[in-house]
Design a protein around this motif. Structure first.
Motif, PDB file in Angstrom:
ATOM      1  N   GLN A  96      49.049  43.873  40.400  1.00 38.50           N
ATOM      2  CA  GLN A  96      47.802  44.579  40.114  1.00 38.50           C
ATOM      3  C   GLN A  96      46.797  43.670  39.412  1.00 38.50           C
ATOM      4  O   GLN A  96      45.602  43.715  39.697  1.00 38.50           O
ATOM      5  N   ARG A  97      47.286  42.842  38.488  1.00 38.29           N
ATOM      6  CA  ARG A  97      46.396  41.922  37.783  1.00 38.29           C
ATOM      7  C   ARG A  97      45.787  40.906  38.751  1.00 38.29           C
ATOM      8  O   ARG A  97      44.611  40.535  38.627  1.00 38.29           O
ATOM      9  N   GLN A  98      46.569  40.480  39.729  1.00 44.73           N
ATOM     10  CA  GLN A  98      46.044  39.571  40.748  1.00 44.73           C
ATOM     11  C   GLN A  98      44.939  40.264  41.556  1.00 44.73           C
ATOM     12  O   GLN A  98      43.905  39.664  41.861  1.00 44.73           O
ATOM     13  N   TRP A  99      45.151  41.535  41.887  1.00 45.11           N
ATOM     14  CA  TRP A  99      44.148  42.266  42.666  1.00 45.11           C
ATOM     15  C   TRP A  99      42.869  42.463  41.874  1.00 45.11           C
ATOM     16  O   TRP A  99      41.777  42.410  42.434  1.00 45.11           O
ATOM     17  N   VAL A 100      43.013  42.679  40.561  1.00 48.26           N
ATOM     18  CA  VAL A 100      41.831  42.832  39.717  1.00 48.26           C
ATOM     19  C   VAL A 100      41.010  41.551  39.722  1.00 48.26           C
ATOM     20  O   VAL A 100      39.780  41.580  39.824  1.00 48.26           O
ATOM     21  N   GLU A 101      41.680  40.411  39.638  1.00 49.24           N
ATOM     22  CA  GLU A 101      40.919  39.164  39.655  1.00 49.24           C
ATOM     23  C   GLU A 101      40.246  38.949  41.005  1.00 49.24           C
ATOM     24  O   GLU A 101      39.103  38.483  41.070  1.00 49.24           O
ATOM     25  N   ILE A 102      40.937  39.282  42.085  1.00 50.58           N
ATOM     26  CA  ILE A 102      40.306  39.185  43.397  1.00 50.58           C
ATOM     27  C   ILE A 102      39.063  40.066  43.433  1.00 50.58           C
ATOM     28  O   ILE A 102      38.014  39.682  43.965  1.00 50.58           O
ATOM     29  N   VAL A 133      46.871  31.263  38.270  1.00 55.05           N
ATOM     30  CA  VAL A 133      47.038  32.079  37.067  1.00 55.05           C
ATOM     31  C   VAL A 133      45.856  33.037  36.945  1.00 55.05           C
ATOM     32  O   VAL A 133      44.700  32.598  36.952  1.00 55.05           O
ATOM     33  N   PRO A 134      46.113  34.346  36.843  1.00 53.59           N
ATOM     34  CA  PRO A 134      45.008  35.304  36.752  1.00 53.59           C
ATOM     35  C   PRO A 134      44.088  35.011  35.569  1.00 53.59           C
ATOM     36  O   PRO A 134      44.539  34.804  34.448  1.00 53.59           O
ATOM     37  N   ASN A 135      42.805  34.972  35.834  1.00 57.41           N
ATOM     38  CA  ASN A 135      41.795  34.708  34.812  1.00 57.41           C
ATOM     39  C   ASN A 135      41.030  36.011  34.569  1.00 57.41           C
ATOM     40  O   ASN A 135      39.929  36.215  35.071  1.00 57.41           O
ATOM     41  N   VAL A 136      41.649  36.903  33.805  1.00 56.74           N
ATOM     42  CA  VAL A 136      41.086  38.224  33.554  1.00 56.74           C
ATOM     43  C   VAL A 136      41.108  38.516  32.054  1.00 56.74           C
ATOM     44  O   VAL A 136      41.763  37.831  31.282  1.00 56.74           O
ATOM     45  N   PHE A 137      40.384  39.545  31.657  1.00 52.16           N
ATOM     46  CA  PHE A 137      40.340  39.954  30.258  1.00 52.16           C
ATOM     47  C   PHE A 137      41.341  41.068  30.047  1.00 52.16           C
ATOM     48  O   PHE A 137      41.108  42.222  30.427  1.00 52.16           O
ATOM     49  N   ASN A 138      42.493  40.738  29.434  1.00 50.42           N
ATOM     50  CA  ASN A 138      43.573  41.709  29.283  1.00 50.42           C
ATOM     51  C   ASN A 138      43.200  42.893  28.403  1.00 50.42           C
ATOM     52  O   ASN A 138      43.730  43.990  28.561  1.00 50.42           O
ATOM     53  N   ALA A 140      49.749  35.295  46.673  1.00 48.09           N
ATOM     54  CA  ALA A 140      50.943  36.137  46.756  1.00 48.09           C
ATOM     55  C   ALA A 140      52.077  35.654  45.850  1.00 48.09           C
ATOM     56  O   ALA A 140      53.163  36.244  45.847  1.00 48.09           O
ATOM     57  N   ALA A 141      51.847  34.609  45.067  1.00 45.97           N
ATOM     58  CA  ALA A 141      52.905  34.042  44.218  1.00 45.97           C
ATOM     59  C   ALA A 141      53.409  35.072  43.217  1.00 45.97           C
ATOM     60  O   ALA A 141      52.632  35.747  42.548  1.00 45.97           O
ATOM     61  N   GLY A 142      54.729  35.192  43.111  1.00 46.19           N
ATOM     62  CA  GLY A 142      55.350  36.068  42.128  1.00 46.19           C
ATOM     63  C   GLY A 142      55.333  37.542  42.476  1.00 46.19           C
ATOM     64  O   GLY A 142      55.732  38.380  41.656  1.00 46.19           O
ATOM     65  N   MET A 143      54.889  37.885  43.676  1.00 45.06           N
ATOM     66  CA  MET A 143      54.790  39.295  44.062  1.00 45.06           C
ATOM     67  C   MET A 143      56.031  39.761  44.805  1.00 45.06           C
ATOM     68  O   MET A 143      56.706  38.972  45.474  1.00 45.06           O
ATOM     69  N   ALA A 194      36.137  50.713  45.149  1.00 42.86           N
ATOM     70  CA  ALA A 194      36.450  51.578  46.286  1.00 42.86           C
ATOM     71  C   ALA A 194      36.963  50.764  47.467  1.00 42.86           C
ATOM     72  O   ALA A 194      37.945  51.145  48.121  1.00 42.86           O
ATOM     73  N   ARG A 195      36.308  49.646  47.731  1.00 42.82           N
ATOM     74  CA  ARG A 195      36.681  48.819  48.878  1.00 42.82           C
ATOM     75  C   ARG A 195      38.104  48.299  48.766  1.00 42.82           C
ATOM     76  O   ARG A 195      38.851  48.255  49.753  1.00 42.82           O
ATOM     77  N   LEU A 196      38.517  47.905  47.557  1.00 41.44           N
ATOM     78  CA  LEU A 196      39.860  47.366  47.355  1.00 41.44           C
ATOM     79  C   LEU A 196      40.846  48.422  46.863  1.00 41.44           C
ATOM     80  O   LEU A 196      41.973  48.107  46.490  1.00 41.44           O
TER      81      LEU A 196
END
Length: 240
Positions: A143-149, A89-94, A166-169, A124-126
């Motif tokens: 996109q939210r998954q990539w932000v957490e990465i 589950v993405p752990n980000v600040f929405n 990759a779950a749910g993508m 830049a790298r991602l």
């Protein structure tokens, strides 16, 4: 050159009452190595992942990171030692922008000036610069998954642990995630727990197969996917 393993588990066992979820698992990961963990549901790979990340304390056995015993250490302590952790589950600040989320990750252990440089380099790298000013809560799932990465990478860990990234993508998002992981693996080691076999084919070199709480086999991805035992217990079930 230092040949000691980056991460090593010896005789790791996890029991829940009378149920043994993981039994006497040995595992070694080298510097800047990419390892995929696969297996059917209930095979023990997620439990093993939780022991590596400090979410569970093994009933028996030891886990070492750069030779240091981290068995049962808290996720926070393991993170401080140089291990980046991303759960399903993405752990980000929405309510914050992509840039702000990545900056928070970078600023945990760095000065403000250094964190700003890390943030710019990570975006830049991602290839996330185009969405850097968007609110995370408005982004698509992938996109939210990539932000957490990115927030994990911005902490500059030596090892990144990813649980089903990759779950749910959709297919396009899966391909992009594979590209990100290959890019990260140029400088960081990764352990990836995943069910999606197409995704595994995109990123894997060495694969560790779990079954019934034990390591069934560990080999090059081609050898693993061609092994009849693996096909019987995992690929066949997925196809069915």
């Amino acid at each position: 050159m230092n040949s000691a393993p980056l991460l090593q588990a010896r005789g790791v066992t996890m029991r829940f009452g009378g149920v043994t979820a993981v039994q006497s698992v040995d595992f070694i990961l080298g510097e800047v190595e990419l390892r995929c963990l696969i297996g059917p549901n209930g095979a023990g790979k997620s439990t093993f992942f939780k022991m590596l990340t400090g979410q569970l304390r093994p009933t028996e056995g030891t886990i070492r990171f750069r030779g240091r015993d981290v068995t049962g250490a808290s996720p926070h302590k393991i993170s401080r030692l140089g291990v980046g952790i991303k759960t399903q589950v993405p752990n980000v600040f929405n309510g914050l922008s992509v840039h702000e989320n990545v900056f928070i990750g970078a600023a945990r252990r760095r000065s403000i000036g250094r964190a700003r440089r890390i943030t710019a380099d990570t975006l830049a790298r991602l290839q996330l610069e185009a969405i850097a000013d968007r609110m995370v809560g408005q982004l698509a799932h992938g996109q939210r998954q990539w932000v957490e990465i990115a927030t994990v990478l911005a902490q500059e860990p030596d090892l990144i642990l990813l649980d089903e990234p990759a779950a749910g993508m959709n297919h396009t998002e899966v391909q992009r995630t594979a590209e990100l992981i290959r890019e990260i693996n140029r400088t960081q080691a990764l352990v990836v727990v995943e069910h999606d076999m197409q995704f595994i084919r995109m990123i894997a070199r060495t694969v560790t197969v779990f079954n019934q709480g034990r390591v069934l086999m560990e080999d090059d991805v081609g050898q693993v996917l061609a092994d009849q035992r693996v096909r019987d217990i995992y690929l066949g079930k997925q196809a069915a």
